[in-house]
Enzyme design. Structure first.
Site, PDB file in Angstrom:
ATOM      1  N   HIS A   1      34.886 -13.332 -21.599  1.00  0.00           N
ATOM      2  CA  HIS A   1      36.312 -13.647 -21.452  1.00  0.00           C
ATOM      3  C   HIS A   1      36.605 -14.620 -20.308  1.00  0.00           C
ATOM      4  O   HIS A   1      37.313 -14.311 -19.367  1.00  0.00           O
ATOM      5  CB  HIS A   1      37.246 -12.432 -21.356  1.00  0.00           C
TER       6      HIS A   1
ATOM      7  N   HIS B   1      32.634   4.352 -20.689  1.00  0.00           N
ATOM      8  CA  HIS B   1      33.631   3.277 -20.647  1.00  0.00           C
ATOM      9  C   HIS B   1      33.868   2.803 -22.078  1.00  0.00           C
ATOM     10  O   HIS B   1      32.914   2.599 -22.824  1.00  0.00           O
ATOM     11  CB  HIS B   1      33.056   2.159 -19.780  1.00  0.00           C
TER      12      HIS B   1
ATOM     13  N   GLU C   1      35.256  -0.052 -23.102  1.00  0.00           N
ATOM     14  CA  GLU C   1      35.247  -1.490 -23.428  1.00  0.00           C
ATOM     15  C   GLU C   1      34.131  -1.750 -24.446  1.00  0.00           C
ATOM     16  O   GLU C   1      33.058  -1.149 -24.403  1.00  0.00           O
ATOM     17  CB  GLU C   1      35.067  -2.354 -22.173  1.00  0.00           C
TER      18      GLU C   1
ATOM     19  N   ASP D   1      31.866  -3.827 -25.160  1.00  0.00           N
ATOM     20  CA  ASP D   1      30.457  -4.174 -24.934  1.00  0.00           C
ATOM     21  C   ASP D   1      29.612  -2.908 -24.760  1.00  0.00           C
ATOM     22  O   ASP D   1      28.382  -2.969 -24.835  1.00  0.00           O
ATOM     23  CB  ASP D   1      30.278  -5.143 -23.748  1.00  0.00           C
TER      24      ASP D   1
ATOM     25  N   HIS E   1      35.837  -0.957 -13.928  1.00  0.00           N
ATOM     26  CA  HIS E   1      36.997  -1.802 -13.710  1.00  0.00           C
ATOM     27  C   HIS E   1      38.130  -1.545 -14.713  1.00  0.00           C
ATOM     28  O   HIS E   1      39.063  -2.355 -14.806  1.00  0.00           O
ATOM     29  CB  HIS E   1      36.573  -3.280 -13.775  1.00  0.00           C
TER      30      HIS E   1
ATOM     31  N   ASP F   1      29.790  -0.314 -15.577  1.00  0.00           N
ATOM     32  CA  ASP F   1      29.866  -1.717 -15.140  1.00  0.00           C
ATOM     33  C   ASP F   1      29.527  -1.895 -13.651  1.00  0.00           C
ATOM     34  O   ASP F   1      29.018  -2.953 -13.251  1.00  0.00           O
ATOM     35  CB  ASP F   1      31.271  -2.269 -15.378  1.00  0.00           C
TER      36      ASP F   1
ATOM     37  N   TYR G   1      29.095 -11.654 -10.623  1.00  0.00           N
ATOM     38  CA  TYR G   1      29.670 -10.549 -11.404  1.00  0.00           C
ATOM     39  C   TYR G   1      30.817  -9.897 -10.623  1.00  0.00           C
ATOM     40  O   TYR G   1      31.897  -9.651 -11.162  1.00  0.00           O
ATOM     41  CB  TYR G   1      28.551  -9.543 -11.693  1.00  0.00           C
TER      42      TYR G   1
ATOM     43  N   HIS H   1      24.846  -3.306 -17.199  1.00  0.00           N
ATOM     44  CA  HIS H   1      24.480  -4.719 -17.384  1.00  0.00           C
ATOM     45  C   HIS H   1      23.406  -5.077 -16.362  1.00  0.00           C
ATOM     46  O   HIS H   1      23.535  -4.739 -15.179  1.00  0.00           O
ATOM     47  CB  HIS H   1      25.669  -5.652 -17.131  1.00  0.00           C
TER      48      HIS H   1
HETATM   49 FE1  FEO Z   1      34.041  -3.279 -18.818  1.00  0.00          FE
HETATM   50 FE2  FEO Z   1      30.768  -4.132 -19.453  1.00  0.00          FE
HETATM   51  O1  FEO Z   1      32.545  -3.657 -19.866  1.00  0.00           O
END
Ligand code: FEO
Length: 398
Positions: free
Chosen positions: A28, A83, A85, A87, A149, A168, A196, A229
């Site tokens: 994004h 989480h 989100e 991903d 986040h 994250d 990051y 990640h």
């Molecule tokens: Fe907030 Fe890696 O997603």
């Protein structure tokens, strides 16, 4: 059956089963030049396995292959979603079709709502902040990590092997076959973890600072730190990344760097930028020059992480600023960067409206906003000397 993608055993009873996204370049708006990983984990329980997080949609086959290198999907006893989100949750519904029908999903209270909103009312069970839960003989402790986040973000701690799954937080966008931080190039880790933080966590720096300060009081004896990640942290790497987070989230941390970021039409604003940068450097201040012709918005955010002075240059175009400057300012305003001092500069034809617009936009970001420096059309050598002086003066006393 041999699997094309295999799990990696990270402790006696925990496996990494994530996916590697070698080609991701846009998260994004954040340019992820080194790709990323979506980390997911399998934890052995008395009679099966617990799955912690999943991977982005499109990577299900890789996740399933790695799981199947350890166990059958029918052996999964529960899923913990740290989480919502996508991903990390994007392949959840596909996984749910392959695991036993009554497999429970655990998430934070906000995570339960977020999962339902993402996946057509998907049902999950809320776990409270600080609570522990034993699933099939394996005990986990849950720590809410609100706004690290997203509001639903949660950390899960495995009591048996002292592994913290931090989602994250403490991650980075870095694709690679190395899973451990100490198998990676340390300069790349330093850069990508900072990128990051600057591009993902910066708006939540006060919450990060609070989480870092409160970390010892959680009483967790973390031996392995597993973000979702990039590489996993162990040994002294854990203290190192915690200390970096404490530094990046501390508004009082010493910073002495100016960033001059600009775009230009006929090189007049560019020449001003060069002279301003030399003036800043002549005052003994570190200065970095970033042209938006050669740098992307997330490069600017990365360089701003340890800067306390910003100068933003744009010529006037159609009574406003150049589009790349508007894009960059929108991005860094959202990331809530704050600076001690800032100013706009640039060349104009018949009215210095571009510099005025930039100045107005950076005003909320700067404790001390200096009036814009503007030059009509093309700077003379005298004008450039003025630019140099402007740069020197702006950091004098900073
Ligand atoms: Fe907030 Fe890696 O997603």
């Amino acid at each position: 059956m041999n699997q094309p993608f295999e799990a990696l055993k990270i402790t006696d009873s925990i496996y990494w089963v994530g996916a590697i996204d070698w080609n991701l370049r846009n998260f994004h708006g954040y340019e992820t030049r080194r790709g990323t990983t979506y980390n997911a984990f399998l934890v052995k329980s008395d009679s099966g396995y617990i799955l912690i997080d999943t991977v982005k949609r499109g990577f299900e086959a890789e996740l399933i292959s790695r799981i199947q290198s350890v166990c059958a999907l029918s052996e999964i006893k529960a899923i913990i979603s740290n989480h919502a989100e996508m991903d990390h949750s994007g392949s959840l519904t596909k996984i749910l079709k392959r695991v036993p029908a009554d497999t429970p999903i655990y998430a934070s209270a906000m995570g339960v709502k977020a999962l339902a909103a993402h996946f057509d009312g998907l049902k999950a069970t809320a776990v409270a902040n600080g609570s522990t839960l034993t699933i099939d003989g394996r005990t986990f402790r849950f720590v809410e990590a609100r706004m690290l986040h997203w509001p639903d973000s949660m950390w899960t701690y495995d009591e048996a092997e002292h592994v913290l799954f931090s989602n994250d937080a403490f991650g980075m966008h870095l694709a690679g076959l190395e899973r451990w931080y100490d198998d990676c190039d340390s300069s790349i880790l330093a850069e990508e973890s900072a990128r990051y933080f600057a591009n993902i966590l910066m708006p939540y720096a006060p919450m990060v600072a609070k989480a870092c300060a409160g970390f010892p009081s959680l009483g967790l004896d973390v031996k392995v730190l597993c973000p979702d990640h990039g590489p996993l942290w162990r040994g002294e790497g854990i203290a190192k990344i915690l200390s970096k987070y404490a530094q990046w989230s501390d508004p009082a941390a010493p910073r002495k760097k100016a960033v001059v970021v600009f775009d230009t039409m006929w090189h007049s604003t560019e020449r001003m930028a060069f002279a301003i940068a030399e003036g800043i450097q002549s005052a003994g201040y570190k200065c970095l020059l970033l042209s938006l012709e050669c740098n992307q918005r997330s490069d600017v955010a990365y360089e701003m992480l340890d800067a306390d002075v910003i100068l933003v240059g744009s010529p006037t175009l159609n009574s406003g600023m150049l589009p790349k400057i508007a894009d960059m300012l929108c991005y860094i305003s959202g990331l809530k960067f704050r600076f001690k001092t800032g100013a706009a500069f640039g060349s104009y034809g018949w009215a210095p409206l571009g510099q005025k617009a930039v100045s107005e936009q950076i005003k909320p970001l700067c404790a001390n906003l200096v009036d814009p420096l503007t030059i009509n059309y093309v700077p003379t050598m005298e004008d450039l000397a003025r630019c140099r002086e402007f740069g020197r003066d702006i950091v004098s006393g900073s």
